[in-house]
Design an enzyme around this catalytic site. Structure first.
Site, short mmCIF file in Angstrom:
data_model
loop_
_atom_site.label_atom_id
_atom_site.label_comp_id
_atom_site.label_asym_id
_atom_site.label_seq_id
_atom_site.Cartn_x
_atom_site.Cartn_y
_atom_site.Cartn_z
N TRP A 143 21.79 18.23 -33.03
CA TRP A 143 20.95 18.68 -31.51
C TRP A 143 21.48 19.79 -31.45
O TRP A 143 21.69 20.62 -30.21
CB TRP A 143 22.01 18.13 -30.61
CG TRP A 143 21.52 16.66 -30.41
CD1 TRP A 143 22.86 15.62 -30.38
CD2 TRP A 143 20.52 15.43 -29.97
NE1 TRP A 143 22.47 14.40 -30.58
CE2 TRP A 143 21.00 14.63 -29.68
CE3 TRP A 143 19.61 15.97 -29.31
CZ2 TRP A 143 19.93 13.63 -29.42
CZ3 TRP A 143 18.02 15.05 -28.80
CH2 TRP A 143 18.82 13.66 -29.62
N PHE A 154 40.22 12.00 -19.17
CA PHE A 154 38.72 11.90 -20.72
C PHE A 154 38.88 10.60 -20.86
O PHE A 154 39.80 9.73 -21.14
CB PHE A 154 38.69 13.22 -21.41
CG PHE A 154 38.88 14.16 -21.19
CD1 PHE A 154 37.84 14.99 -20.88
CD2 PHE A 154 40.35 15.19 -20.44
CE1 PHE A 154 37.40 16.43 -20.28
CE2 PHE A 154 40.14 16.22 -20.31
CZ PHE A 154 39.11 17.08 -19.49
N THR A 183 20.83 23.62 -31.44
CA THR A 183 19.23 24.75 -31.14
C THR A 183 18.56 25.53 -31.78
O THR A 183 20.01 26.09 -32.60
CB THR A 183 19.39 25.57 -29.80
OG1 THR A 183 19.95 24.05 -28.29
CG2 THR A 183 18.34 25.81 -28.82
N GLU A 230 26.09 21.68 -23.88
CA GLU A 230 27.72 22.87 -23.20
C GLU A 230 28.69 21.96 -21.87
O GLU A 230 28.74 22.95 -21.09
CB GLU A 230 26.54 23.59 -22.04
CG GLU A 230 25.98 24.89 -23.72
CD GLU A 230 26.92 25.64 -23.83
OE1 GLU A 230 28.30 25.94 -23.41
OE2 GLU A 230 26.58 26.33 -25.02
N GLY A 231 28.47 20.88 -22.33
CA GLY A 231 29.60 20.06 -21.20
C GLY A 231 28.33 19.47 -20.21
O GLY A 231 28.25 19.42 -19.09
N GLY A 287 26.60 25.22 -34.85
CA GLY A 287 26.50 23.58 -35.24
C GLY A 287 28.13 23.33 -34.51
O GLY A 287 28.84 23.09 -35.30
N LEU A 303 31.99 28.27 -25.86
CA LEU A 303 31.27 27.75 -24.97
C LEU A 303 31.54 28.02 -23.82
O LEU A 303 30.38 28.00 -22.87
CB LEU A 303 32.00 25.39 -24.94
CG LEU A 303 31.60 24.70 -26.39
CD1 LEU A 303 31.92 23.26 -26.46
CD2 LEU A 303 29.83 25.47 -26.58
C1 LIG Z 1 18.65 19.95 -26.19
C2 LIG Z 1 19.63 20.10 -26.60
C3 LIG Z 1 19.88 21.09 -27.59
C4 LIG Z 1 21.64 20.64 -28.03
N1 LIG Z 1 21.70 22.46 -28.18
C5 LIG Z 1 23.23 22.13 -29.06
C6 LIG Z 1 23.66 23.86 -29.63
O1 LIG Z 1 22.92 24.39 -30.24
N2 LIG Z 1 24.24 23.03 -30.40
C7 LIG Z 1 25.18 22.24 -30.31
O2 LIG Z 1 26.49 22.24 -30.57
N3 LIG Z 1 25.06 21.11 -29.73
C8 LIG Z 1 23.48 20.81 -29.06
N4 LIG Z 1 23.80 19.70 -28.44
C9 LIG Z 1 24.84 18.84 -28.24
C10 LIG Z 1 25.12 19.04 -27.04
O3 LIG Z 1 26.31 19.46 -26.28
C11 LIG Z 1 25.17 17.24 -26.31
O4 LIG Z 1 24.38 16.05 -25.96
C12 LIG Z 1 26.35 16.37 -24.95
O5 LIG Z 1 28.46 17.70 -25.71
C13 LIG Z 1 26.79 15.37 -25.05
O6 LIG Z 1 27.42 15.10 -26.58
P1 LIG Z 1 26.23 13.77 -26.89
O7 LIG Z 1 24.76 13.99 -25.92
O8 LIG Z 1 27.12 12.90 -27.96
O9 LIG Z 1 26.50 12.92 -25.27
P2 LIG Z 1 28.09 11.91 -25.13
O10 LIG Z 1 29.07 12.85 -25.53
O11 LIG Z 1 28.14 10.46 -25.89
O12 LIG Z 1 28.40 11.74 -23.85
C14 LIG Z 1 27.15 10.70 -23.19
C15 LIG Z 1 27.09 10.00 -21.41
O13 LIG Z 1 29.04 9.54 -21.15
C16 LIG Z 1 29.74 11.15 -20.51
N5 LIG Z 1 31.01 11.33 -20.76
C17 LIG Z 1 31.60 11.20 -22.17
N6 LIG Z 1 33.11 11.15 -21.65
C18 LIG Z 1 33.33 10.68 -21.31
C19 LIG Z 1 34.63 10.10 -20.55
N7 LIG Z 1 35.49 10.36 -20.80
N8 LIG Z 1 34.47 9.62 -19.56
C20 LIG Z 1 33.27 9.25 -19.06
N9 LIG Z 1 32.04 10.09 -19.30
C21 LIG Z 1 32.26 10.59 -19.95
C22 LIG Z 1 28.74 12.58 -20.78
O14 LIG Z 1 28.79 12.63 -19.69
C23 LIG Z 1 27.26 11.31 -20.69
O15 LIG Z 1 26.66 11.60 -19.76
C24 LIG Z 1 22.28 20.03 -27.63
C25 LIG Z 1 21.91 18.53 -26.92
C26 LIG Z 1 20.92 18.48 -26.35
C27 LIG Z 1 20.28 17.42 -25.52
#
Ligand SMILES: Cc1cc2nc3c(=O)[nH]c(=O)nc-3n(C[C@H](O)[C@H](O)[C@H](O)COP(=O)(O)OP(=O)(O)OC[C@H]3O[C@@H](n4cnc5c(N)ncnc54)[C@H](O)[C@@H]3O)c2cc1C
Ligand SMILES: Cc1cc2nc3c(=O)[nH]c(=O)nc-3n(C[C@H](O)[C@H](O)[C@H](O)COP(=O)(O)OP(=O)(O)OC[C@H]3O[C@@H](n4cnc5c(N)ncnc54)[C@H](O)[C@@H]3O)c2cc1C
Lengths: 387, 262
Positions: free
Chosen positions: A165, A387, A167, A367-368, A133, A243
Site C-alpha cells: 500500500w 488498542f 503511495t 494515516e491512522g 514504506g 505521520l
Molecule cells: C491507497 C492507499 C495508500 C496508502 N499509502 C501508504 C503509504 O504511502 N505508506 C504506508 O506506509 N502505508 C500506506 N497505506 C497503508 C495504510 O496506512 C493502512 O492501510 C492503514 O494503516 C490501515 O492498515 P490496514 O489496511 O492493514 O488495516 P488494519 O490495520 O488491518 O485495520 C482494519 C480495520 O480494523 C480497525 N482496527 C485496527 N486496530 C483496531 C483496534 N485495536 N480496535 C478496533 N478496530 C481496529 C482499523 O481501524 C480498520 O478499520 C496506504 C493505504 C491505502 C489504501
C-alpha cells in the site's frame, strides 16, 4: 476566483501570503487538474505530466527552509495548499503529502546534513520523487508488527521484507523504508530505485484513489550503505512523527474535497428541476445542503485552529488525531450527500462527488484509520491504552 | 531593455456578493474579498513577458487604501520588481481625474518606456484612467489591446473592434491598456509569493508627489458619486410555444400591447 464556502470567514484568519498561496494553488487546480482528473481517475492513471508543474508551483517541501529548496511556508499556508490540491483530487494531494510530509520530512528530520543537502533540493524540484514504506501486508494499524528485517553486515545493512500500500511506490526514485534491526528496534533507510534486490508491483484493483499509484515494495536482500541510513531515527516513534505531519495536511486536504462537493451540489440542485421546481427549492434538499455546510464549516474551523496551534509550537499529536478523524468523516458524509443529490448523474465521473467519495474511503483508512484515532483520543482522555 | 510601469487597482472579488453601503455611494466592504483587477493582471503579465524577453524592470503603481497592498504583492509575486503605493488617506474618494493626476506625478520623469494598465477596473468600470494618464504624460496611448509587440522604440498593438480588428503603431514612450485575451496571466509560484514579501513597496504621500491636499482625492475631484444602486432583479422570462409563425405573431402582439415598446 471562485468564492467557495467560507461561511465563518476563515479568509480573515489568514495572513495575506497564506491567502495568496491558497489562491495560486486554486488557480492551478482549476486550470490544470479539474479538466483532466475525472478521466485519469477512471483510467486508473496518475497524471504524471503534472509532476513538473506541481514542482514549479513550489508544492514539494514548501515548509522547508529556503536553503533546502523550500519556501518556509507557515503551517496554515501549507494547509491551504493541501486543501486546494484535494479540491482537485485526494490522489493528487496524497502524492504531494507523501513527497513533502513523509519522504522529505523524514530526511529533513531524521537525516544528517549531507543527506539533507543531497536529497532535499532535488526533491523540491520534483527531480527526485519519494515514497514512504511503513505498512506491510500483515502490519497496518499496528506497524510494530512489521517483519521487514535489517541485518548488519561489514559494509552496511541488508534489507528483506515486503511493504504494501505504498503511495508513489513504483514512481519513486527513493523509498524511505522502515525495518527492524536485530534488536527489534525500528530503523529508517533510503533505498534507491533500481538497486539490486529491490522491485515494485502496482495494485490495479482499487476502487478508490484511482489517480494515485499504490505499490508493493519487495526487498529481497537489498544492500544499503551506511550513508543511506537515517541516523537520527530513534525507533518506531520517529516513523510516527512523520505521520503526524502528513495527518496535519490531511485535516486540511479533506476540507477541499468537501468544499468541492458542496459547491457541486449547490450548482446542480439550483438548476435541476424535479416535480416542477428546482431541486434546491425542496425542504429535504435544503436540509442536506445545510448539513453539508455545517460539516464543511466545522471542518474548516478545526483545521485552522490546528494550524494556529502548530504555528505556535503547541500542537499535540492527539489534537492532530482529532482533526484527522473528524474532518475525514465530515468530508465523507458531505461527498455522499452530494452524490445522492445528483441522482444518476452523481454516479458518473462527469461530476466530482463520487470520485471524492470513493477517494475519501482511503483517506479514512490511511494515516491512522478512524478507529486508531479514536483509540489515540481514548488513551489521551483516560490514560488507558485500549488498542 | 524596457522600463515598464504597470498601474494596478484592487477591486472586489468578481464572485463576491456585493451590497450597497448605508450611505448609498459605496459598496459595503464588510465581509467581501478583494483581488487584483483582472484586466490589470493581464497588464502585469504582459509587462513581465516583455521584461523576460527584452530585459529591464517592472514597477507597479497602485492608488488605493492600505488593503490594496495585497494586490500589489500579487503583482510582485507574479514577477514585478518593485512597487509604489499611493496609499495616503488623502488620495481616497477621488475620481478618474485625480487618480490620473497622481499617477502621472508618480510616473513622469522616471525614464519609463511603457506604461501598461487594465482596460478598466471592474468595480467602477469607467475605463478612463489609462487614457487620462497618457494625456497628462503627453504620450500616445492605445486602449483595449489584445496583442502587443514591442520592437526598438515602436509598439504595435492590436485592438478588437466591432466585426474586426485594428492595428495601431505608436512610438515609445506610450500607454497601453490591456483587454482580456492579451495573454493568460500566470499564477504566482509559492516561493515567489514568499519572496514578494521582501520586495520594496514605497509608500508615497501627495506631498512626495508635489501635490497639495486640494489636488488629490475627494478634495480635488470634479465629480462625486451621488448614488449607487444594485441592478434591479430580473423576473422570469415568458416562453411562447407553438408554430414559429404563430409564436412570432404572439410575440409582436405582446410587445405592442403588454410591453408597449412597438
Ligand atoms: C491507497 C492507499 C495508500 C496508502 N499509502 C501508504 C503509504 O504511502 N505508506 C504506508 O506506509 N502505508 C500506506 N497505506 C497503508 C495504510 O496506512 C493502512 O492501510 C492503514 O494503516 C490501515 O492498515 P490496514 O489496511 O492493514 O488495516 P488494519 O490495520 O488491518 O485495520 C482494519 C480495520 O480494523 C480497525 N482496527 C485496527 N486496530 C483496531 C483496534 N485495536 N480496535 C478496533 N478496530 C481496529 C482499523 O481501524 C480498520 O478499520 C496506504 C493505504 C491505502 C489504501
Ligand atoms: C446505473 C443506472 C441504471 C439505471 N437503469 C434504468 C433503467 O433501466 N430504466 C429506467 O427507466 N431508469 C433507469 N435508471 C434511472 C433511475 O431510475 C433514475 O436515476 C432515478 O429515478 C433518479 O432520477 P434522476 O437520476 O433523474 O434523479 P432526480 O430525479 O433528478 O433526483 C435527484 C435527487 O433529488 C431527490 N429528489 C427527487 N425529488 C425530490 C423531492 N420532491 N424532494 C426532495 N428530493 C427529491 C432524489 O431523491 C435524488 O436524490 C438507472 C440509473 C442508473 C444510475
Amino acid at each position: 476566483m471562485s468564492q467557495l464556502a467560507d461561511y465563518y470567514r476563515i479568509e480573515d484568519l489568514l495572513q495575506p501570503e497564506e491567502r495568496a498561496v491558497r489562491d495560486t494553488v486554486r488557480k492551478f487546480v482549476d486550470r490544470e487538474v479539474k479538466p483532466i482528473i475525472g478521466e485519469a481517475w477512471l483510467k486508473g492513471e496518475f497524471p504524471r505530466h503534472l509532476i513538473p508543474k506541481i514542482a514549479e508551483l513550489g508544492l514539494f517541501g514548501p515548509t522547508l527552509p529556503e536553503e533546502y529548496g523550500g519556501a518556509g511556508l507557515s503551517p496554515l499556508a501549507y494547509g491551504m495548499a493541501m486543501q486546494e490540491l484535494e479540491r482537485g483530487d485526494s490522489g493528487l494531494r496524497s502524492f504531494a503529502s507523501v513527497q513533502s510530509a513523509l519522504a522529505m520530512y523524514a530526511i529533513y528530520r531524521w537525516g544528517n546534513e549531507d543527506q539533507r543537502r543531497h536529497w532535499l533540493p532535488r526533491m523540491c524540484a520534483g527531480e527526485v520523487i519519494g515514497c514512504f514504506g511503513l505498512t506491510e501486508p500483515d502490519a497496518g494499524s499496528d506497524p510494530d508488527m512489521m517483519t521487514t528485517k535489517a541485518r548488519r553486515t561489514g559494509k552496511g545493512w541488508v534489507l528483506s521484507g515486503v511493504k504494501r500500500w505504498i503511495t508513489n511506490g513504483s514512481l519513486a526514485n527513493v523509498a524511505v523504508v522502515w525495518a527492524k534491526g536485530e534488536s527489534g528496534k525500528v530503523c529508517g533507510f533510503l533505498v534507491e530505485k533500481g538497486q539490486p534486490g529491490f522491485t515494485t508491483t502496482d495494485t490495479h484493483t482499487k476502487a478508490s484513489m484511482r489517480a494515485s499509484i499504490t505499490s508493493d515494495l519487495i526487498l529481497d536482500g537489498v544492500e544499503v550503505a551506511e550513508d543511506h541510513v537515517l541516523p537520527g531515527v530513534k525507533g518506531l516513534g520517529s516513523a510516527l512523527s512523520c505521520l503526524t505531519e502528513a495527518r496535519f495536511g490531511i485535516a486540511f486536504g479533506v476540507v477541499g474535497a468537501a468544499m468541492d462537493c458542496l459547491q457541486e451540489a449547490l450548482d446542480y440542485t439550483s438548476v435541476r428541476k424535479v416535480f416542477g421546481q428546482p431541486l434546491a427549492a425542496k425542504q429535504l434538499t435544503q436540509e442536506r445542503l445545510a448539513d453539508m455546510l455545517a460539516r464543511v464549516t466545522s471542518a474548516q474551523l478545526l483545521a485552522v485552529r490546528l494550524g494556529q496551534l502548530k504555528a505556535a509550537g503547541q500542537m499535540t499529536y492527539p489534537q492532530v488525531s482529532l482533526a484527522k478523524r473528524e474532518n475525514v468523516r465530515h468530508a465523507l458524509e458531505v461527498a455522499r450527500m452530494s452524490r445522492e443529490l445528483l441522482g444518476a448523474n452523481g454516479i458518473t465521473t462527469e461530476y466530482a462527488s463520487i470520485r471524492h467519495m470513493c477517494n475519501l474511503e482511503t483517506v479514512d483508512t490511511y494515516e491512522g484509520a478512524y478507529e486508531v484515532h479514536t483509540l489515540i483520543l481514548g488513551r489521551d482522555l483516560t490514560g488507558i491504552a485500549a488498542f | 531593455m524596457l522600463n515598464i510601469a504597470v498601474c494596478v487597482k484592487q477591486v472586489p472579488d468578481t464572485e463576491a456578493r456585493l451590497s450597497v453601503a448605508a450611505d448609498k455611494t459605496r459598496i459595503e466592504e464588510q465581509g467581501i474579498s478583494f483581488i487584483l483587477n483582472p484586466y490589470d493582471e493581464h497588464a502585469v503579465e504582459e509587462a513581465i513577458r516583455l521584461k523576460e524577453k527584452q530585459g529591464g524592470t517592472v514597477t507597479v503603481f497602485c492608488l488605493g487604501p492600505a488593503r490594496a497592498e495585497e494586490a500589489i504583492r500579487t503583482a510582485l509575486a507574479m514577477g514585478a520588481d518593485k512597487a509604489v503605493h499611493l496609499a495616503d488617506a488623502a488620495f481616497g474618494g477621488g475620481d478618474e481625474g485625480t487618480a490620473a493626476a497622481a499617477l502621472e506625478k508618480a510616473i513622469a520623469g522616471k525614464s519609463f518606456d511603457l506604461v501598461l494598465a487594465g482596460r478598466l477596473a471592474i468595480d467602477d468600470a469607467s475605463g478612463q484612467v489609462g487614457a487620462r494618464l497618457a494625456e497628462k504624460l503627453g504620450w500616445p496611448h492605445v486602449t483595449a489591446v489584445t496583442r502587443l509587440a514591442v520592437e526598438g522604440r515602436e509598439a504595435v498593438a492590436n485592438r478588437e473592434i466591432d466585426g474586426g480588428s485594428q492595428v495601431v503603431a505608436v512610438t515609445l514612450p506610450a500607454v497601453i491598456t490591456a483587454q482580456r485575451g492579451l495573454n493568460q496571466p500566470r499564477y504566482p509560484k509559492i516561493p515567489d509569493i514568499m519572496k514578494a514579501r521582501r520586495k520594496e513597496v514605497a509608500k508615497v504621500t501627495p506631498a512626495d508627489l508635489g501635490l497639495s491636499g486640494g489636488e488629490v482625492g475627494g478634495a480635488g475631484a470634479k465629480g462625486k458619486v451621488a448614488g449607487l444602486a444594485p441592478a434591479p432583479g430580473r423576473s422570469a422570462g415568458k416562453v411562447i410555444a407553438g408554430e414559429p409563425a404563430d409564436a412570432a405573431r404572439k410575440v409582436v402582439g405582446l410587445l405592442r400591447d403588454e410591453a408597449k415598446v412597438i
